[in-house]
Motif scaffolding. Structure first.
Motif: not given
Length: 587
Positions: A1-30
């Motif tokens: 499946m191809r998923i488009g992750i949409l963020t504002e001020g978060g992932y993939p940038y280092v800073s941002g409220d959504a960065s940590p959980w987005c990164d963990r989600l993407v890595r968990g769905l390899a």
């Protein structure tokens, strides 16, 4: 499946409220592929760089939300007329009402300022459903114009936009607050709308962009979800919206310093946008019941809501959670960002009461200030601590004997976040405004007893494993802390229950599993947008069932079945054929 992750001020940038959980989600769905579409908030945000990306991130496309140069697009007479009609309709809807379903927000003391901003503009004569349709028609009309003519930046900044807004505010039947708008108010609202509508001018919505993904997953509402809304409109891509903090609530709380006219019009815009996003989303995943109630009152269909708690890494706290004896029996610990919403003033007054009865107790405040306002607040808190404990602050052993300490993670006393929680017998949260209390969940992973104020999702997170008191009540806070400090057996019992609850509900594993199931459910209910063609060029109905997206030994077998004509259930009504890239057909 191809998923488009949409963020504002978060992932993939280092800073941002959504960065940590987005990164963990993407890595968990390899097993899936990810395309990241990110809106940045500032130049500094971009300069800080990206997180290291895993191999399943196929590409990243970014756009600055903080700056939009004039694109130089000059509309012809017909395009100018289309813009004036669409923008005028959008403005007319904003002047007709503030929020969908009446916009009545009556939950919790922290929303009182938001209600004040919209209280004078909740009555509308036109049915809400009609207003919602008019807003959607105007929004998509502007998006189609931008797609055909090349951009909206110049048009949204033009005098035409301001005059259309003024006509809507002066029209018969407009809300009183809108009718009272002055020229500075109109300019402020027009500038805000230009900023909020910048995603309409992006080139993300073609077949080689968001049109090529199977699912759009917006990491928040508002600007992050707007590209997903347009992808659904233009190409039929289903949209999933996750909100761990409801963006509409943030807009309401942030507009308290504006004039009534500005608050009214901006509340109307963000309320209508949120309602349209909720209406078009396949599913909405709030992070807690507090966010869920906000979404329901802002127009979200209850049948679309699926609560998914944030996924947190319990690993760094495992050693502390398994060694409760490390806690100092007479120490209270507060952890978080230092800002007025955390109400450290009440905590200091509560600790003053505790220290009178138990002179050996200590309070450790661990955290960095959040911006200039946080720095000023930290200075004020330090001055109050010196005033409340003058003997300790001015004595010959002031550093060692002061019962209140202000520290930051990385210092000699608290080298890591886990060390901060490990040092306290009781972890305290004193906030007056809170969404999902991350620090509280971290304390639970550490097996610590907690005392918290009843705000946001605190009660839902605690679930009976800690003590909860009213906000802005130092005496109640002091009594609850004293009760746990004097009862070590109760502390240990509550801490063990808290750790078990956190490990069950708030881990990365449960978060990833929940979203994986939701992805498959959405795709299984959506029509096939790209038909697979046979050797003669005719479409093969049901050639890409939901299970074909899941890697495994059955995928190849399913493909062979399709090539031979498919199983019995494949003989159904034909699915409209659309063009499909070869790589997509292979999947």
């Amino acid at each position: 499946m191809r998923i488009g992750i949409l963020t504002e001020g978060g992932y993939p940038y280092v800073s941002g409220d959504a960065s940590p959980w987005c990164d963990r989600l993407v890595r968990g769905l390899a097993q899936h592929e990810f395309d990241v579409y990110a809106l940045s908030r500032s130049e500094r945000h971009e300069d800080e760089g990206w997180l290291p990306l895993p191999s399943q991130v196929r590409r990243v496309r970014t756009a600055p939300l903080w700056a939009a140069e004039d694109d130089g697009v000059a509309y012809g007479r017909r395009a100018r007329r289309r813009f004036a009609e669409c923008y005028g309709e959008l403005a007319a809807v904003l002047c007709a009402g503030v929020a969908p379903e009446g916009g009545r927000l009556s939950e919790g003391s922290d929303e009182s300022s938001a209600r004040a901003g919209a209280s004078s503009a909740t009555a509308v004569d036109e049915p809400s459903a009609t207003l919602a349709d008019r807003f959607a028609s105007a929004l998509y009309g502007l998006a189609e114009l931008a797609r055909e003519e090349g951009g909206l930046v110049g048009a949204l900044r033009s005098e035409t936009a301001v005059r259309a807004l003024e006509r809507a505010c002066r029209a018969p039947g407009a809300l009183r607050t809108a009718h009272e708008a002055r020229v500075p108010d109109l300019l402020t609202v027009a500038a805000h709308l230009e900023h909020a509508l910048r995603p309409l001018s992006l080139d993300w919505y073609e077949d080689d962009g968001l049109g090529s993904v199977d699912l759009c997953h917006a990491a928040s509402g508002g600007a992050a979800a707007l590209p997903g809304l347009l992808a659904r409109h233009f190409t039929g891509v289903p949209l999933l919206v996750t909100e761990y903090g409801v963006r509409l609530r943030t807009h309401y709380l942030a507009a308290t310093d504006s004039s009534p006219a500005v608050r009214s019009l901006l509340a109307a815009f963000h309320g209508r946008l949120a309602a349209e996003i909720y209406r078009q989303a396949a599913y909405i995943t709030p992070g807690n019941a507090h966010a869920r109630r906000w979404q329901e009152r802002c127009g979200a269909d209850r049948t679309k809501l699926r609560t998914v708690y944030p996924g947190m890494d319990a690993g760094p706290f495992a050693e502390v959670g398994e060694s409760p004896e490390r806690a100092a029996p007479d120490t209270l610990v507060w952890v978080g960002r230092v800002e007025p919403a955390k109400d450290l003033i009440s905590l200091l007054h509560a600790f003053a009461e505790i220290h009178k009865d138990e002179p050996g107790t200590r309070l450790r405040i661990v955290g960095a200030p959040a911006g200039p306002e946080g720095t000023a607040y930290l200075t004020h808190c330090k001055a109050l601590a010196a005033q409340l404990f003058p003997d300790e602050a001015d004595g010959p052993h002031a550093v060692g004997d002061n019962p209140v300490s202000f520290e930051e993670i990385g210092g000699p006393e608290t080298p890591t976040l886990a060390d901060a929680y490990a040092s306290g017998a009781v972890i305290v949260l004193s906030s007056v405004v809170e969404g999902f209390p991350i620090s509280l969940a971290e304390a639970m992973f550490c097996g610590r007893a907690t005392v918290s104020t009843d705000v946001g999702a605190v009660v839902e997170v605690i679930g009976g494993t800690g003590l909860v008191v009213p906000p802005r009540n130092p005496r109640a806070l002091a009594e609850a802390c004293m009760a746990l400090l004097r009862d070590p057996e109760r502390r240990e019992r509550l801490g063990a229950a808290a750790r078990a609850r956190a490990l069950e509900l708030f881990t990365v594993e449960q978060n990833v599993a929940a979203f994986h199931g939701i992805y498959l459910e959405i795709v299984s209910h959506c029509p096939v947008r790209r038909a697979v063609l046979d050797d003669t060029g005719d479409p093969l109905p049901f050639a890409v069932p939901a299970e074909a997206h899941v890697p495994g030994r059955w995928t190849a077998a399913a493909s062979r079945m399709v090539a031979r004509g498919g199983p019995g259930w494949a003989a159904g009504p034909p699915v409209p054929a659309t063009r499909v890239p070869a790589a997509e057909a292979a999947r």
